[in-house]
Design an enzyme around this catalytic site. Structure first.
Site, mmCIF file in Angstrom:
data_model
loop_
_atom_site.group_PDB
_atom_site.id
_atom_site.type_symbol
_atom_site.label_atom_id
_atom_site.label_comp_id
_atom_site.label_asym_id
_atom_site.label_seq_id
_atom_site.Cartn_x
_atom_site.Cartn_y
_atom_site.Cartn_z
ATOM 1 N N ASN A 82 53.622 34.077 26.249
ATOM 2 C CA ASN A 82 54.995 33.813 25.818
ATOM 3 C C ASN A 82 55.990 34.695 26.568
ATOM 4 O O ASN A 82 57.068 34.233 26.956
ATOM 5 C CB ASN A 82 55.136 34.080 24.313
ATOM 6 C CG ASN A 82 54.907 32.822 23.493
ATOM 7 O OD1 ASN A 82 55.164 31.731 23.979
ATOM 8 N ND2 ASN A 82 54.430 32.986 22.280
ATOM 9 N N HIS A 97 59.067 30.961 25.489
ATOM 10 C CA HIS A 97 58.480 30.239 24.354
ATOM 11 C C HIS A 97 58.225 28.779 24.663
ATOM 12 O O HIS A 97 57.268 28.191 24.176
ATOM 13 C CB HIS A 97 59.385 30.383 23.123
ATOM 14 C CG HIS A 97 59.254 31.735 22.489
ATOM 15 N ND1 HIS A 97 58.167 32.083 21.740
ATOM 16 C CD2 HIS A 97 60.035 32.839 22.543
ATOM 17 C CE1 HIS A 97 58.295 33.335 21.333
ATOM 18 N NE2 HIS A 97 59.440 33.825 21.824
ATOM 19 N N GLU A 109 48.853 30.635 16.962
ATOM 20 C CA GLU A 109 48.030 30.141 18.067
ATOM 21 C C GLU A 109 46.574 29.997 17.623
ATOM 22 O O GLU A 109 45.667 29.964 18.417
ATOM 23 C CB GLU A 109 48.153 31.075 19.288
ATOM 24 C CG GLU A 109 47.439 32.410 19.204
ATOM 25 C CD GLU A 109 48.225 33.489 18.451
ATOM 26 O OE1 GLU A 109 49.094 33.143 17.619
ATOM 27 O OE2 GLU A 109 47.956 34.684 18.677
#
Lengths: 203, 121, 324
Positions: free
Chosen positions: C194, C199, C229
């Site tokens: 990220n 993002h 995740e």
């Protein structure tokens, strides 16, 4: 507005209903070509506020179906007839009467039987008081209703008076129970009282 | 001489209806009862020629009255007048000795035919 | 009656069908609405059997309905909700309805002529509008139900619904004595990913990842997004060996091909923990998640991009480390 019935009016109504139920029973038996026995029903005039509680005991532990049909006649006679079944009864009736047991046929059987019961009974009542009625199509208020008192509460709020007709009938070798409720709005109650008074004057 | 007639029905309206369905020429003295128990009390205490009997009544129903009449050997004609008009019921009351079975609402013409048939008018 | 002249024109212009048959089900009358919709002329069909003129009627059903009207002299009804139509007629809203036939509410009424002969009058009202609304409502409700189950980003099941299914499958496996396994997996180094690609980059990796995983699963498996995740897969009717095999295929499907995002190639991998259901009781599904989670933890600890199965001894290890 007074919705209280006098002793004479009550007696008169009970007698008219008894006779109407007898006529309906006979017609139903002949039509279904099977032995149907409708007992002369117990009737009770109740304030519609009390209705939900009245059915709590019988329907609180079972799934029920509610079918509604409106009726409209001359001289301001109008109301809504509701037939209540316990659903496990309905399955057995459907099988006895030769309907398929899929859910569409079962709903159709419920509306058919309710409509026949309601219209033959009310026609018998109307005949005796020189009236005639028209009907709306029967509507299933709920076919998987677990909370009958709640469903009745929603419906009954529109009506003043309820005529509770406890119908027991026998089909072939089985006994069934269903309830019919005639829900009548306030001004129609007055009209019914006038009709009853007219009959009482005749005799 | 006037025929003593008992009209037995729990409904006042029904009792009046029966009386009004009878022809004016019918010469009778009317007594009424509101249930089977009252009816039997009258039947056991005085001579009654004809009974118009309802079936569905509190205390003692019409079937009970018919059974008692049969058992006691009471001498009267019984015409059943009922809203319960299915054939099984008609058969049952006829077996218990009722003369005739009339459907409610009472049809005055039919009533006259029956009364004539049994020489009551 | 002085209004006699009215009835004819009104009947002819009525936007509902009116049909009358005698006791032998022979046609006596059809109004214009029905004549036009069915392309039938009253003059040609009068006196003919209803079932010959309209040969695809539900005959047995309709005979029973008509018999009840004649015998009981009381009306009978049919609603489109129970029977969509009685007579197949085109409707006037071809663009908006998915059905090609007019939905109908029907009323059957007893009639008697001055000579005392009996008839049945069939009134047909067009209920296509209600039918169309009902269909829209149903498809909206279906979409709503679906959106209550689905994770918006990845289209995998959301956590709540996935856990419900896990619980049900665990009960089913216990009842039928069938094997059941659970995989929990994590996208490796997601935070780093990220930070490096933003993002949107992270999101697109998650989307691609779920698509690759889904392609490897059966219809009977339940694939859900467990956390940011972290994902879970309920493998029905599968023992631990089978679960490890599936996990290995997933691991390779992810690590063998990098995800492309804005013309950049993002290499990714997953760590997977696998566990088979052995526990009885109400809380078995929670225990199973705990076991798969321990295995997943070990997979990460042992260097990521690998599959680790839970084995009994590790419970003790966990207990020991917690006590320490």
């Amino acid at each position: 507005m007074s919705t209280a019935f006098s002793e004479e009016q009550r007696d008169c109504l009970q007698e008219l209903i008894n006779v109407a139920m007898g006529l309906a029973s006979d017609k139903l038996a002949r039509f279904l070509n099977t032995f149907v026995h409708l007992q002369v029903p117990a009737i009770e005039l109740v304030n519609s506020v009390q209705i939900p509680a009245q059915f709590e005991a019988r329907y609180s532990h079972t799934e029920a179906a509610l079918i509604s049909q409106g009726f409209l006649g001359n001289d301001g006679l109008r109301g809504e007839a509701i037939v209540l079944y316990q659903l496990d009864n309905a399955h057995r009736i459907a099988a006895l009467l030769g309907y398929d047991t899929d859910s569409a046929s079962e709903l159709e059987m419920l509306t058919d039987i309710s409509s026949i019961l309601t219209t033959t009974f009310l026609n018998g009542l109307a005949d005796q008081i020189d009236n005639s009625l028209s009907y709306s199509a029967p509507r299933v208020l709920s076919s998987r209703q677990n909370n009958v008192p709640e469903a009745l509460q929603e419906t009954a709020v529109h009506w003043e008076l309820a005529l509770k007709v406890d119908i027991s009938y026998q089909l072939v070798d089985h006994s069934f129970n269903c309830d019919m409720l005639l829900l009548i709005p306030g001004e129609a109650v007055l009209n019914i009282q006038q009709i009853l008074d007219r009959i009482l004057e005749e005799y | 001489m006037a025929l003593p007639v008992l009209i037995c029905d729990d409904s006042l309206l029904a009792r009046k209806q029966v009386r009004k369905s009878l022809p004016e020429s019918f010469d009778a003295e009317f007594l009424t009862a509101g249930n089977g128990v009252e009816a039997l009390a009258i039947l056991r205490s005085q001579e009654i020629g004809l009974v118009f009997l309802d079936l569905t009544m509190p205390e003692l129903d019409g079937i009970g009255v018919l059974e008692a009449i049969k058992q006691d050997g009471l001498d009267c004609f019984v015409i059943v007048i009922s809203a319960d008009i299915q054939p099984e019921m008609q058969k049952r009351v006829t077996e218990l000795g009722a003369l005739a079975f009339i459907h409610k609402p009472v049809n005055p013409e039919k009533l006259v035919v029956i009364l004539k048939q049994y020489g009551l008018i | 009656m002085s209004e006699d002249w009215l009835t004819g024109p009104v009947l002819e212009q009525l936007n509902s069908g009116v049909l009358v048959v005698d006791e032998q089900f022979q046609l006596v009358y059809l109004n214009s609405f029905l004549q036009r919709h069915s392309c039938v002329q009253l003059s040609e069909v009068k006196g003919k059997s209803l079932f010959q003129v309209f040969n695809d009627l539900p005959e047995a059903w309709l005979r029973r309905k008509f018999a009840s009207v004649l015998e009981l002299q009381s009306p009978s009804f049919s609603s489109w909700e129970q029977r969509q139509y009685i007579i197949k007629l085109p409707h006037l809203r071809p663009a908006t309805s998915s059905s090609q036939y007019m939905a109908q509410n029907c009323t059957m009424l007893p009639l008697k002529d001055p000579g005392g002969r009996l008839y049945v009058c069939l009134l047909i009202e067009d209920a296509t509008d209600a039918f169309v609304y009902q269909q829209h409502l149903q498809s909206t409700l279906q979409k709503l139900e679906l959106s209550n189950r689905i994770d918006g980003l990845t289209q995998a099941l959301n956590r709540r619904y996935w856990e419900e299914q896990l619980k049900l499958e665990v009960q089913r496996a216990q009842r039928y004595k069938q094997p059941l396994s659970l995989l929990l997996f994590d996208l490796d180094k997601f935070k780093q990913l990220n930070d490096q690609y933003g993002h949107l980059g992270g999101d697109s990796v998650l989307i691609e990842l779920t698509a690759r995983v889904r392609a490897l699963l059966r219809d009977t498996d339940w694939f859900g997004r467990y956390g940011g995740e972290e994902f879970g897969i309920v493998l029905t009717n599968t023992g631990l060996a089978g679960a490890i095999e599936v996990a290995e295929r997933i691991r390779l499907a992810v690590s063998n091909t990098a995800v492309t995002f804005h013309e950049q190639s993002i290499p990714t991998s997953v760590s997977i923990g696998a566990a088979q259901l052995y526990i009885e009781g109400d809380r078995a599904h929670e225990v199973l998640i705990g076991q798969a989670d321990i295995a997943l933890y070990n997979a990460k600890r042992e260097g990521r991009n690998r599959v680790v199965a839970f084995s009994e001894g590790e419970t003790e290890f966990l207990l020991r480390t917690q006590q320490a």
